[in-house]
Each structure stands twice: as structure tokens, then as C-alpha cells.
Write a protein that holds these residues in place. Sequence first.
Motif, PDB file in Angstrom:
ATOM      1  N   ALA A 115       0.490  -0.998   0.015  1.00  0.00           N
ATOM      2  CA  ALA A 115       0.021   0.038  -0.133  1.00  0.00           C
ATOM      3  C   ALA A 115       0.712   1.355   0.304  1.00  0.00           C
ATOM      4  CB  ALA A 115      -0.860   0.347   1.028  1.00  0.00           C
ATOM      5  N   LEU A 116       0.102   2.334  -0.220  1.00  0.00           N
ATOM      6  CA  LEU A 116       1.327   3.624  -0.207  1.00  0.00           C
ATOM      7  C   LEU A 116      -0.156   4.489  -0.421  1.00  0.00           C
ATOM      8  CD1 LEU A 116       3.295   5.558  -1.361  1.00  0.00           C
ATOM      9  CD2 LEU A 116       2.251   5.546  -3.613  1.00  0.00           C
ATOM     10  N   VAL A 117       0.936   5.122   0.951  1.00  0.00           N
ATOM     11  CA  VAL A 117       0.046   6.784   1.086  1.00  0.00           C
ATOM     12  C   VAL A 117       0.238   8.059   1.496  1.00  0.00           C
ATOM     13  CG1 VAL A 117      -1.552   7.484   2.761  1.00  0.00           C
ATOM     14  CG2 VAL A 117      -1.249   5.011   3.298  1.00  0.00           C
ATOM     15  N   ALA A 118      -0.241   8.971   1.209  1.00  0.00           N
ATOM     16  CA  ALA A 118       0.246  10.281   0.162  1.00  0.00           C
ATOM     17  C   ALA A 118      -0.635  11.050   0.862  1.00  0.00           C
ATOM     18  CB  ALA A 118       0.591  10.353  -1.027  1.00  0.00           C
ATOM     19  N   TRP A 119      -0.372  12.207   1.162  1.00  0.00           N
ATOM     20  CA  TRP A 119      -0.549  13.401   2.278  1.00  0.00           C
ATOM     21  C   TRP A 119      -0.251  15.044   1.949  1.00  0.00           C
ATOM     22  CZ3 TRP A 119       2.023   9.753   4.611  1.00  0.00           C
ATOM     23  CH2 TRP A 119       2.831  10.534   5.858  1.00  0.00           C
ATOM     24  N   LEU A 120      -0.513  16.146   2.012  1.00  0.00           N
ATOM     25  CA  LEU A 120      -0.200  17.037   2.476  1.00  0.00           C
ATOM     26  C   LEU A 120       0.648  17.429   4.130  1.00  0.00           C
ATOM     27  CD1 LEU A 120      -1.866  18.909  -0.088  1.00  0.00           C
ATOM     28  CD2 LEU A 120       0.567  17.480  -0.553  1.00  0.00           C
ATOM     29  N   GLN A 121       1.410  18.264   4.164  1.00  0.00           N
ATOM     30  CA  GLN A 121       1.575  18.034   5.583  1.00  0.00           C
ATOM     31  C   GLN A 121       2.333  20.122   5.365  1.00  0.00           C
ATOM     32  OE1 GLN A 121       2.851  15.854   7.843  1.00  0.00           O
ATOM     33  NE2 GLN A 121       4.311  16.531   8.845  1.00  0.00           N
ATOM     34  N   PRO A 122       1.348  20.864   6.140  1.00  0.00           N
ATOM     35  CA  PRO A 122       2.387  22.373   6.254  1.00  0.00           C
ATOM     36  C   PRO A 122       3.662  21.871   7.211  1.00  0.00           C
ATOM     37  CG  PRO A 122       0.684  22.411   7.595  1.00  0.00           C
ATOM     38  CD  PRO A 122       0.583  20.364   7.154  1.00  0.00           C
ATOM     39  N   GLU A 123       4.783  22.269   6.716  1.00  0.00           N
ATOM     40  CA  GLU A 123       5.808  22.800   7.070  1.00  0.00           C
ATOM     41  C   GLU A 123       6.273  24.533   7.183  1.00  0.00           C
ATOM     42  OE1 GLU A 123       8.067  20.640   8.206  1.00  0.00           O
ATOM     43  OE2 GLU A 123       6.712  18.704   7.876  1.00  0.00           O
ATOM     44  N   GLY A 124       6.367  25.241   8.173  1.00  0.00           N
ATOM     45  CA  GLY A 124       6.157  26.138   8.243  1.00  0.00           C
ATOM     46  C   GLY A 124       5.093  27.042   7.299  1.00  0.00           C
ATOM     47  N   ALA A 125       5.359  27.788   6.317  1.00  0.00           N
ATOM     48  CA  ALA A 125       3.970  28.561   5.606  1.00  0.00           C
ATOM     49  C   ALA A 125       4.113  27.565   4.671  1.00  0.00           C
ATOM     50  CB  ALA A 125       4.399  29.486   5.589  1.00  0.00           C
ATOM     51  N   VAL A 126       3.938  26.623   4.251  1.00  0.00           N
ATOM     52  CA  VAL A 126       3.719  25.790   3.050  1.00  0.00           C
ATOM     53  C   VAL A 126       3.559  24.328   2.878  1.00  0.00           C
ATOM     54  CG1 VAL A 126       5.643  27.294   1.488  1.00  0.00           C
ATOM     55  CG2 VAL A 126       6.441  24.969   2.473  1.00  0.00           C
TER      56      VAL A 126
END
Length: 475
Positions: free
Chosen positions: A453-464
Motif C-alpha cells: 500500500a502507498l499512502v500520500a498526504w500534504l503537510q504544512p512545513e512552516g508556511a507551505v
Amino acid sequence: MKPSSRSNRLQTPTFQPNRRTVLLGSAAGLLLTACGGGDGDADVDAGGTTLPPTTPDPASPWATPLMLTASASLNASLLNIASNDAGDALAVWEETSSSGVHRLLGRRYRADVGWDPVHEITTTTEIYHLVADVAMDASGQAWVVWTQRQGASFQTSAMRHLPSGGWQAAEKVNTTDDASLAEHARVSVDAQGNALVGWIAQRYATTPQVRVRPWVAGVGWGSVAALNTFIDTDPTELVLALAPAGQAVVGWIEPRGANPSVWAARWSLAAGAAPDAAITAVGHASELRIACDANGVTLLAWRHVFAAAERVSTVRFPASGNPAAWTSRDNPAPGAVGRPGLDAGGASHFALVWDEVLNGQRDAWGTLIGANDSATPSTLLENDAGADAHHVQVALDANNQAQAVWLRGAASQGEIWSARQPFNGAWTAAERIGNDTGVATSLHLRGSAGGRALVAWLQPEGAVHRVWVQHRQPD
């Protein structure tokens, strides 16, 4: 219909700052490469760094999370992923600079090798975002399709990635320059290397139409076909699935009458398009999903809102012939439901998951739909009293073992949790994966044969926002 009312005009969210140490790694035996492209922005990392492989925790099959983006100031959004049964994968996303440049980026994963460098698929300075769909066939051939403003019109484009040839040139899919609006680009592939691209197009003052165009292995592009026969409405939420024999089911939401209803049409390489037909006539449909198994059996699932209830409903299409009647799959005394997650397994089995409010708590639920279209009782995946579950997704392997992931937290972000269900067995206890933060968004899950399985996501690092992925190796 105006472009400003459509999904292309995505609003940039407000990000919650979160500075943490970046952990880079992968499963044992994987060699990882991180590098960026360039569009003239000074903050783009144009170099490359080889990262040594790391070994996952012996107590868990989940590898260490890996960050795919490295820019300190470019914001990632509109993430999407695809994979195949060999474990190959492709991640695509948009990055936006402070100067207003939108770049659609892709990064290919080769099973047992690692991630290729980041590739710039296309770039634009238009205000419209680059929303892409992706698919990958058994040989590792990958497709990316998207819509983009070109001069006075919007066009649907496609780009392939070949296992031995790399990224190919982008190709325009629509055959005439008459689309004043094109969106909802979708792509599906079959086991023979064929692909079907779909989109919704508006030709100047006329009503939008659902259109598809095939790409035939060894031949190239076929003819464009319009699938919706009634042209006085506004179709949305296009989905499609191309079966191994070159037959497809194409579904969409269309408000003919008082309710947004589910509509579908069949299409085949041999015979072209068949007439479309209404699947539902009551209730308001939204959040349409589709999955197709190796035998060509297809399932549509959607959020179905009635006057006094919210349900999760499905309709099953056999490999040929008419679909069965639609039916609701969630709890007998339903509460408010979120968008469903859906995947196909072996022997015409499907896994369906969703989030649902019961007794004031939003929890994760699931069911397994068998070859005879019957479903197991709705099963509670998790019911943490401290936070809601949402964005539930599922992957079903060839042995009908299910892997589910979801976000636990607020409606737009949360911690990433996971559970697994052996075929005809009980769900395991929920396990927290991802990074030790509660700010993940845009969660995606794709599975492959043998339990990968492959899980992908977005995560804030600083302001982006940055793109993160995490692999699960077979048991």
C-alpha cells in the motif's frame, strides 16, 4: 456556466505553521533520489541527492514517511497518486510560487528501486489551477491527464511515463479548439495497455458534454465520443473505469429535474458509446466513486442524501448487460455521511468505507460487498471519542484483504490512522501512521497485489504544504 464556479478556481487554504525535523527514508532495499525542477524561481531545489535506504520498524510493516518535495517556499496542493500490482507508483501535485506560476509536477516510484527525480509536466501563469488525474497499468506505463487554459479556451492534455522511455511529450486530447471550458479530466487503463481519457467540455454557449477518447496500445488516439444525450443540464463529478476487455463504465452527476442524479453510460473499444441511463431518480447524489475488478465488474458508489436521511449507495455493473438496482450500504439508522472510499479486489469483491455521524460522533465504517452483490453488516473501524474520523479510504488486494486509512481530527485535517482486515476476518485495532502531527490533509491511499500500500498526504512545513508518502510492505 462560468469557469469561476468550477473546481479550477481552487482557493488557497490558510496553513497552520508546523516546523519539525524532516525524516527521509523508505523500506529496506529501496534507493531514494530527491531533486527538483525549475521554472525560474530562486527557491526551487535544482540539484539531486541520493538518500541511503532505511529499514522500517520491525514491529510495523509501515516504512518511515518520506517527503517528496524539498522547496522551502513553494506550496504543494492538488495531490494525486496511482499504483499498479507490481508496486510501482506515481505521485503528481501542483506547486504555486509567490509570483503566480503554477507547475504540475510528477514523481515516479519504481518498486525495489526508489523515487525518480521530480519532473515538471506543465506550467502556467493563468489563475486556474492544474487539477490532474493519474493511472498506471500492469506494465508500469503511467498516465497523467489535466485541463489547462490555452489562449481563449481550456484544453484537456495527457502525458505518459514509460518504464523504459521516461516522460513523453504532452499531447492534446480534445481534437478541436472549441472548448471554452474543459475540466474533470479523468483517465483509466486496462491490462492490455489501452487507456481511456474523459472530460467535461463546454463548447462556447452550449451546455457541457461528457466526452471520452481512447488511446489504443500500438495504434494511438481514437475518436472523441460524447456520452450524455440530454444537453440542457450541467454534468459534474465525472468518473470512469476501463475493464480488461476494453469495455468501460463512465459515470457522472447530472441534475435532470429537481435532483442531482447519478447517470452512467457504457463504452467499448469495439463498439464505441452506448446510450446513457439514469441510475437514481430520488435523493441528491454527490461524491461519486468508481472501481473495476479484473473481470470487468464495476461498482459505482456515492453519497446519497434524502429528505430525512443521508446514505452511502452503490450500483453494480456486470461485465456485460444491465446494472443491478442501486442499494444503500450503510447503517440501518443512518446519520450524516461523508464521501465514500471504494476499491475492487478479487472474484468480484469490493470494499466500501465511509465516515458517519451516530450519537454525535463521526466514526469510520466499512463493509465488504461480495460477488453476489450482498454486503457484510456495516463494521465500525474506529470510534475514538476524542476526535472525528473523516476522509476514509480503502485498498483491497487480490485476496480480498482490506487496508483502510483515515484522518482523525478536524474536518479539514488530522492525524493519519490505519486498520487492516483479513478476508472474512475482523478489523485490526486502529494504528497511527504518518508523522507525529495532527495537520495532515489531502489523504490518498492506493494498494497493490500481496498487501502493498502507498499512502500520500500534504503537510504544512512552516508556511507551505509539502508532499509526504509512506509505504506499507506485505505482511
